[in-house]
Write a protein that holds these residues in place. Structure first.
Motif, PDB file in Angstrom:
ATOM      1  N   GLU A 164       4.363   1.038   5.357  1.00 21.86           N
ATOM      2  CA  GLU A 164       3.489   1.287   4.204  1.00 21.86           C
ATOM      3  C   GLU A 164       2.068   0.789   4.498  1.00 21.86           C
ATOM      4  OE1 GLU A 164       2.099   2.448   0.477  1.00 21.86           O
ATOM      5  OE2 GLU A 164       3.958   3.001   1.470  1.00 21.86           O
ATOM      6  N   TYR A 165       1.970  -0.340   5.181  1.00 22.98           N
ATOM      7  CA  TYR A 165       0.661  -0.924   5.510  1.00 22.98           C
ATOM      8  C   TYR A 165      -0.173   0.056   6.325  1.00 22.98           C
ATOM      9  CZ  TYR A 165      -2.745  -4.375   7.217  1.00 22.98           C
ATOM     10  OH  TYR A 165      -3.894  -5.065   7.502  1.00 22.98           O
ATOM     11  N   PHE A 166       0.464   0.695   7.325  1.00 22.73           N
ATOM     12  CA  PHE A 166      -0.276   1.573   8.231  1.00 22.73           C
ATOM     13  C   PHE A 166      -0.302   3.040   7.814  1.00 22.73           C
ATOM     14  CE2 PHE A 166       0.615  -1.983  11.199  1.00 22.73           C
ATOM     15  CZ  PHE A 166      -0.689  -2.270  11.546  1.00 22.73           C
ATOM     16  N   THR A 167       0.550   3.447   6.849  1.00 19.77           N
ATOM     17  CA  THR A 167       0.599   4.865   6.488  1.00 19.77           C
ATOM     18  C   THR A 167       0.398   5.133   4.994  1.00 19.77           C
ATOM     19  OG1 THR A 167       3.013   4.838   6.226  1.00 19.77           O
ATOM     20  CG2 THR A 167       2.149   5.408   8.415  1.00 19.77           C
ATOM     21  N   GLY A 182      -4.565   3.392   1.144  1.00 24.02           N
ATOM     22  CA  GLY A 182      -5.431   2.350   1.693  1.00 24.02           C
ATOM     23  C   GLY A 182      -5.216   2.105   3.168  1.00 24.02           C
ATOM     24  N   LYS A 183      -4.559   3.050   3.855  1.00 21.21           N
ATOM     25  CA  LYS A 183      -4.248   2.830   5.274  1.00 21.21           C
ATOM     26  C   LYS A 183      -5.501   2.620   6.126  1.00 21.21           C
ATOM     27  CE  LYS A 183      -3.861   7.705   6.398  1.00 21.21           C
ATOM     28  NZ  LYS A 183      -2.946   8.789   6.681  1.00 21.21           N
ATOM     29  N   LEU A 184      -6.593   3.326   5.806  1.00 20.28           N
ATOM     30  CA  LEU A 184      -7.812   3.157   6.604  1.00 20.28           C
ATOM     31  C   LEU A 184      -8.379   1.752   6.456  1.00 20.28           C
ATOM     32  CD1 LEU A 184      -9.535   6.631   6.114  1.00 20.28           C
ATOM     33  CD2 LEU A 184      -8.207   5.802   8.066  1.00 20.28           C
ATOM     34  N   TRP A 185      -8.374   1.223   5.217  1.00 19.15           N
ATOM     35  CA  TRP A 185      -8.828  -0.152   5.008  1.00 19.15           C
ATOM     36  C   TRP A 185      -7.887  -1.124   5.709  1.00 19.15           C
ATOM     37  CZ3 TRP A 185     -13.532  -1.052   3.860  1.00 19.15           C
ATOM     38  CH2 TRP A 185     -14.241  -0.252   2.978  1.00 19.15           C
ATOM     39  N   ASN A 186      -6.589  -0.867   5.612  1.00 25.16           N
ATOM     40  CA  ASN A 186      -5.613  -1.760   6.237  1.00 25.16           C
ATOM     41  C   ASN A 186      -5.752  -1.772   7.760  1.00 25.16           C
ATOM     42  OD1 ASN A 186      -4.550  -2.492   3.773  1.00 25.16           O
ATOM     43  ND2 ASN A 186      -2.865  -1.035   3.873  1.00 25.16           N
ATOM     44  N   ILE A 187      -5.961  -0.606   8.341  1.00 23.11           N
ATOM     45  CA  ILE A 187      -6.152  -0.536   9.799  1.00 23.11           C
ATOM     46  C   ILE A 187      -7.429  -1.275  10.187  1.00 23.11           C
ATOM     47  CG2 ILE A 187      -6.634   1.034  11.733  1.00 23.11           C
ATOM     48  CD1 ILE A 187      -4.684   3.042  10.296  1.00 23.11           C
ATOM     49  N   THR A 188      -8.486  -1.092   9.400  1.00 23.32           N
ATOM     50  CA  THR A 188      -9.742  -1.807   9.656  1.00 23.32           C
ATOM     51  C   THR A 188      -9.524  -3.311   9.554  1.00 23.32           C
ATOM     52  OG1 THR A 188     -11.021   0.048   8.790  1.00 23.32           O
ATOM     53  CG2 THR A 188     -12.138  -2.080   8.903  1.00 23.32           C
ATOM     54  N   ILE A 190     -19.234 -10.075  12.224  1.00 24.14           N
ATOM     55  CA  ILE A 190     -20.039  -9.512  11.145  1.00 24.14           C
ATOM     56  C   ILE A 190     -19.286  -8.359  10.480  1.00 24.14           C
ATOM     57  CG2 ILE A 190     -22.213  -8.321  10.639  1.00 24.14           C
ATOM     58  CD1 ILE A 190     -23.449 -10.067  12.876  1.00 24.14           C
ATOM     59  N   SER A 191     -18.374  -7.763  11.222  1.00 22.86           N
ATOM     60  CA  SER A 191     -17.592  -6.666  10.651  1.00 22.86           C
ATOM     61  C   SER A 191     -16.743  -7.136   9.472  1.00 22.86           C
ATOM     62  CB  SER A 191     -16.706  -6.035  11.726  1.00 22.86           C
ATOM     63  OG  SER A 191     -15.795  -6.985  12.238  1.00 22.86           O
ATOM     64  N   ARG A 192     -16.641  -8.431   9.281  1.00 27.65           N
ATOM     65  CA  ARG A 192     -15.909  -8.952   8.125  1.00 27.65           C
ATOM     66  C   ARG A 192     -16.548  -8.520   6.811  1.00 27.65           C
ATOM     67  NH1 ARG A 192     -14.948 -15.030  10.331  1.00 27.65           N
ATOM     68  NH2 ARG A 192     -13.411 -14.495  11.913  1.00 27.65           N
ATOM     69  N   VAL A 193     -17.810  -8.149   6.882  1.00 32.06           N
ATOM     70  CA  VAL A 193     -18.473  -7.647   5.681  1.00 32.06           C
ATOM     71  C   VAL A 193     -17.740  -6.408   5.161  1.00 32.06           C
ATOM     72  CG1 VAL A 193     -20.635  -6.702   4.781  1.00 32.06           C
ATOM     73  CG2 VAL A 193     -20.679  -8.653   6.348  1.00 32.06           C
ATOM     74  N   CYS A 194     -17.127  -5.657   6.082  1.00 27.58           N
ATOM     75  CA  CYS A 194     -16.334  -4.486   5.669  1.00 27.58           C
ATOM     76  C   CYS A 194     -15.234  -4.902   4.704  1.00 27.58           C
ATOM     77  CB  CYS A 194     -15.704  -3.806   6.881  1.00 27.58           C
ATOM     78  SG  CYS A 194     -16.889  -2.991   7.948  1.00 27.58           S
ATOM     79  N   ARG A 195     -14.690  -6.080   4.898  1.00 32.08           N
ATOM     80  CA  ARG A 195     -13.652  -6.580   3.996  1.00 32.08           C
ATOM     81  C   ARG A 195     -14.206  -6.730   2.581  1.00 32.08           C
ATOM     82  NH1 ARG A 195      -9.084  -9.466   5.744  1.00 32.08           N
ATOM     83  NH2 ARG A 195      -8.752  -9.332   7.969  1.00 32.08           N
ATOM     84  N   LEU A 196     -15.447  -7.173   2.478  1.00 33.21           N
ATOM     85  CA  LEU A 196     -16.051  -7.322   1.152  1.00 33.21           C
ATOM     86  C   LEU A 196     -16.158  -5.978   0.442  1.00 33.21           C
ATOM     87  CD1 LEU A 196     -18.912  -9.953   1.564  1.00 33.21           C
ATOM     88  CD2 LEU A 196     -16.797 -10.177   0.272  1.00 33.21           C
ATOM     89  N   MET A 197     -16.503  -4.948   1.200  1.00 34.37           N
ATOM     90  CA  MET A 197     -16.592  -3.615   0.591  1.00 34.37           C
ATOM     91  C   MET A 197     -15.235  -3.192   0.046  1.00 34.37           C
ATOM     92  SD  MET A 197     -19.251  -1.497   2.978  1.00 34.37           S
ATOM     93  CE  MET A 197     -18.591  -1.984   4.559  1.00 34.37           C
ATOM     94  N   LYS A 198     -14.187  -3.478   0.790  1.00 36.00           N
ATOM     95  CA  LYS A 198     -12.839  -3.148   0.332  1.00 36.00           C
ATOM     96  C   LYS A 198     -12.514  -3.926  -0.941  1.00 36.00           C
ATOM     97  CE  LYS A 198      -7.997  -3.777   1.381  1.00 36.00           C
ATOM     98  NZ  LYS A 198      -7.057  -4.428   2.242  1.00 36.00           N
ATOM     99  N   LEU A 199     -12.850  -5.187  -0.948  1.00 34.83           N
ATOM    100  CA  LEU A 199     -12.520  -6.035  -2.083  1.00 34.83           C
ATOM    101  C   LEU A 199     -13.304  -5.651  -3.333  1.00 34.83           C
ATOM    102  CD1 LEU A 199     -12.209  -9.415  -0.202  1.00 34.83           C
ATOM    103  CD2 LEU A 199     -10.347  -8.048  -1.155  1.00 34.83           C
TER     104      LEU A 199
END
Length: 143
Positions: A68-71, A74-80, A125-134
């Protein structure tokens, strides 16, 4: 319906912890560049941050399933998230191995290690992507 409520409650709590951790990691990254960059405090903080991110992935694997996590939704966010966490784990492990072998500031004693460490730090710095998801999470939408 009760499964959705249960899922929402643990995901809401987990997202709050991860959001706070992302903010802390960005602050640590910024401060570690300017204030005593070779201080062992920074690697201790990065290790804690990395453990929180790894724990997030493991909790999501256990609670929702790896498939479920990978498919799933929200799979794109989870893969990121997974890739960012994997990079963070590699960078933290590399830093800890260098410190264990050569002491604090040991990256300067290993040819290429300093360059690799800096490159991996920039990827943080890519952790900022996590903020966008949140920002899309119900926790922040309801505020």
């Amino acid at each position: 319906k009760s499964h959705e409520v249960h899922k929402w409650s643990w995901e809401t709590w987990l997202n709050a912890v991860v959001c706070a951790t992302v903010v802390m990691s960005i602050a640590v990254l910024g401060m570690s560049v300017d204030w005593y960059p070779d201080s062992p405090v920074w690697i201790a903080m990065e290790t804690l941050i990395c453990l929180i991110f790894v724990s997030e992935v493991v909790i999501k694997f256990v609670m929702g399933g790896v498939k479920e996590y990978f498919t799933g939704d929200g799979k794109l966010w989870n893969i990121t998230d997974f890739l960012i966490t994997l990079l963070s784990f590699c960078e933290t492990t590399l830093s800890l191995l260098i410190i264990a072998s050569f002491g604090v500031g040991g990256a300067s004693k290993v040819p290429g290690a300093a360059t690799a460490t800096v490159a991996l730090r920039v990827l943080r710095i890519s952790r900022v992507c996590r903020l966008m998801k949140l920002l899309k999470s119900p926790l922040l939408r309801d505020l």
